[in-house]
Design a protein around this motif. Structure first.
Motif, mmCIF file in Angstrom:
data_model
loop_
_atom_site.group_PDB
_atom_site.id
_atom_site.type_symbol
_atom_site.label_atom_id
_atom_site.label_comp_id
_atom_site.label_asym_id
_atom_site.label_seq_id
_atom_site.Cartn_x
_atom_site.Cartn_y
_atom_site.Cartn_z
ATOM 1 N N ASP A 23 0.839 -1.187 0.000
ATOM 2 C CA ASP A 23 0.000 0.000 0.000
ATOM 3 C C ASP A 23 0.878 1.243 0.000
ATOM 4 O OD1 ASP A 23 -1.869 1.951 0.261
ATOM 5 O OD2 ASP A 23 -2.416 1.460 2.333
ATOM 6 N N ASP A 24 1.061 1.832 -1.174
ATOM 7 C CA ASP A 24 1.939 2.992 -1.281
ATOM 8 C C ASP A 24 1.152 4.289 -1.403
ATOM 9 O OD1 ASP A 24 4.116 1.439 -1.041
ATOM 10 O OD2 ASP A 24 4.598 1.332 -3.167
ATOM 11 N N LYS A 25 -0.034 4.342 -0.790
ATOM 12 C CA LYS A 25 -0.808 5.578 -0.789
ATOM 13 C C LYS A 25 -0.169 6.547 0.189
ATOM 14 C CE LYS A 25 -5.175 3.266 -1.959
ATOM 15 N NZ LYS A 25 -6.545 2.944 -1.479
ATOM 16 N N ARG A 238 2.735 6.882 4.720
ATOM 17 C CA ARG A 238 1.504 6.486 4.042
ATOM 18 C C ARG A 238 0.304 7.081 4.793
ATOM 19 N NH1 ARG A 238 4.671 1.897 4.183
ATOM 20 N NH2 ARG A 238 5.308 1.020 2.171
ATOM 21 N N THR A 239 -0.858 6.956 4.185
ATOM 22 C CA THR A 239 -2.056 7.516 4.804
ATOM 23 C C THR A 239 -2.412 6.829 6.122
ATOM 24 O OG1 THR A 239 -3.374 6.051 3.389
ATOM 25 C CG2 THR A 239 -3.062 8.321 2.636
ATOM 26 N N TYR A 244 7.127 5.316 4.883
ATOM 27 C CA TYR A 244 7.217 4.920 3.483
ATOM 28 C C TYR A 244 8.663 4.936 3.032
ATOM 29 C CZ TYR A 244 7.156 5.052 -1.578
ATOM 30 O OH TYR A 244 7.400 4.775 -2.892
#
Length: 571
Positions: A23-25, A238-239, A244
């Motif tokens: 998950d790279d948001k 990340r969110t 990250y």
């Protein structure tokens, strides 16, 4: 075969590669308000005891713990690795250890980290790999002058409970003699191939050696609310609040994960993103440590006030120096005074305008160009602190005392797509035998030649050095071509090329240092002493013992792959 090895090790030692990092948001830094979190004063731990009014050695137990940390009030808590005397008190950065000159501090560094890392890693670069599961760590006291067994050799790593140890591990409790000059140090992880991820996870902290009899007469703020370490670094999130780090390498077919530099979007000071500090109209002392992986900072104050520079790395300057801007490479330390009574405004931003990568990368923006905010109280007050005309004068560098002259050459190698694959010093890997073997107590001249396009902060363990001069190389492409073939500065007629413009060494960086920024396309001449600079005393430990020391670039992504060489002291 390399890709298979990467996948196998990822699955068996650290868990499925995609489960934690898919998950790279990323959270946009613009969504977070600046200057809302108060600057933290990290916990302070005394490295000595007092018995009958006399300071005596002390043994500390400091652990590395997994926990969650709030980097910003509106950012979800982040999984980190943190130093602390307990898990509850562990912080990012860790506690500031305050030692006394001449009084030993013993530290048992305890690894309480989980079986799997919280960040991606790359086993195709030389890396600590335990037989069992666990995160390898080892602590280096940066700037410390101490025994090899307590220096934090990259191969002296250990996992939780010392279940697995590296090939040069020898002791659980490190001994810091604290016999060097008073000044600023910091401690951080140094495990082979994992330094960049372990520091990103949070394993950093300040260490101060005080000498009251020498420092008190200076009249500077010392060990109180007006004397604060500032540990500065950059991170991306990340969110969900997790750290990250790009999990795909710039040459994924060669190194599945390794990237040549890490840069984060947000600037963190003492564990908070863009914090604020309320100050009074008087002098404050800030011991600024650049704990970033690769980011340089060129600090300035937005209202035009100046820094009064009193110390660089682990040593005082002979005289204070007024500077408007202050360039710090990764791992460098600046000891400065800011006199807020001189401010004509009610607030000021500590800002940054250093390109990244430095010096020819992207310019800073509204996000990474701001560091923290000082809110200045209105009324000027009586301030008994002063900045003396003279600080601490150490012996000047004596070139005639140098017993050996060496050439130290920095190389970067690229793939067929012109992306960096690895970096070496003197064309050799870290695994090859030591070629730099100075005698204990000796003085040497090192001619450091940077044949890359990056500025590399060179850190030398044990030794202290003075920069004599920096000279631009002419016809550098021609010289580089010869060096890539012969790897011999003398045979490639370095004197023919080292005759360009002289680059001025800033006044505040002409004292004794343990890190210096090696300008690309230049020869930097330094004088190194493998002895104390404040006395003629011999080391009270055997500096020739195993596992020896190292010197390396302190851009952590470079150090890990593998811009580092062994340094062996002989008798």
């Amino acid at each position: 075969m390399e890709v298979f090895l990467f996948l196998f090790l990822s699955l068996t030692l650290w868990g499925p590669a995609n489960s934690a990092w898919s998950d790279d948001k990323l959270i946009s830094p613009s969504r977070l308000e600046m200057f809302v979190d108060v600057l933290l004063d990290m916990p302070r731990v005394q490295g000595f005891d007092i018995r009958n009014g006399v300071p005596v050695p002390k043994t500390l137990k400091i652990g590395m713990y997994p926990k969650r940390w709030k980097f910003h009030m509106d950012l979800p808590a982040t999984r980190v690795f943190a130093y602390g005397t307990t898990k509850f008190t562990a912080t990012v950065p860790g506690p500031t250890i305050e030692a006394l000159q001449g009084i030993k501090t013993h530290v048992t560094w305890q690894n309480h980290l989980p079986l799997k890392h919280i960040l991606p890693w790359d086993p195709t670069i030389p890396t600590a790999i335990p037989n069992n599961k666990g995160v390898p760590t080892v602590v280096h006291l940066h700037g410390g002058i101490g025994e090899p067994q307590s220096d934090g050799s990259s191969k002296a790593w250990f996992t939780a409970g010392f279940r697995d140890t590296g090939p040069t591990w020898s002791k659980k409790t490190y001994r810091y003699h604290n016999l060097q000059q008073p000044g600023n140090l910091w401690y951080h992880d140094h495990a082979m191939g994992l330094t960049r991820v372990n520091l990103l996870a949070g394993l950093i902290g300040a260490y101060i050696i005080r000498h009251p009899k020498i420092e008190a007469p200076l009249g500077l703020p010392q060990g109180n609310e007006f004397d604060r370490p500032l540990v500065v670094f950059d991170r991306s999130f990340r969110t969900d609040g997790s750290l990250y780090m790009n999990s795909t390498g710039n040459n994924p077919s060669i190194h599945p994960q390794w990237q040549p530099e890490y840069f984060g979007d947000m600037i963190i000071v003492n564990g908070k993103a863009w914090p604020r500090m309320t100050v009074r109209r008087r002098k404050y002392r800030f011991r600024i440590i650049n704990a970033s992986n690769a980011r340089f900072f060129r600090f300035f104050l937005t209202n035009g006030m100046r820094f009064i520079h009193v110390g660089s790395d682990s040593a005082y300057l002979a005289r204070p120096v007024m500077v408007k801007k202050l360039l710090l490479g990764p791992s460098e330390i600046a000891d400065v005074i800011i006199d807020f009574s001189n401010s004509t405004s009610e607030w000021v931003i500590l800002a940054n305008d250093a390109a990244y990568p430095y010096p020819s990368g992207d310019p800073t923006d509204e996000i990474n160009g701001k560091v923290m905010k000082f809110v200045i109280k209105g009324q000027r007050e009586v301030d008994m602190y002063r900045v003396p005309a003279e600080l601490i004068k150490y012996p000047a560098p004596d070139v005639s005392s140098a017993s050996t002259t060496r050439y130290i050459v920095m190389y970067e190698y690229t793939s067929s797509i012109d992306e960096p694959t690895h970096l070496y010093i003197n064309g050799r890997s870290y695994e090859e035998p030591a070629t730099e073997m100075p005698r204990a107590g000796s003085t040497e001249i090192w001619n450091v030649i940077n044949l890359t396009e990056d500025n590399h902060p060179l850190h030398i363990h044990l030794g202290l050095f003075v920069v004599l001069n920096q000279t631009e190389l002419v016809n550098v492409d021609e010289f580089r071509e010869c060096m890539m073939k012969m790897n011999d500065a003398v045979k490639c007629q370095v004197r023919k090329y080292a005759r360009g413009k002289q680059i001025r060494v800033p006044t505040h960086e002409r004292g004794w240092k343990n890190v210096f920024k090696m300008t690309p396309g230049c020869l930097t001449r330094i004088l190194i002493r493998f002895s104390y600079i404040h006395s003629n005393a011999s080391y009270p430990f055997d500096a020739t013992a195993e596992p020896g020391y190292v010197y390396h670039c302190h851009i952590l992504d470079h150090e890990d792959n593998v811009m580092m060489r062994p340094l062996k002291i002989i008798s």
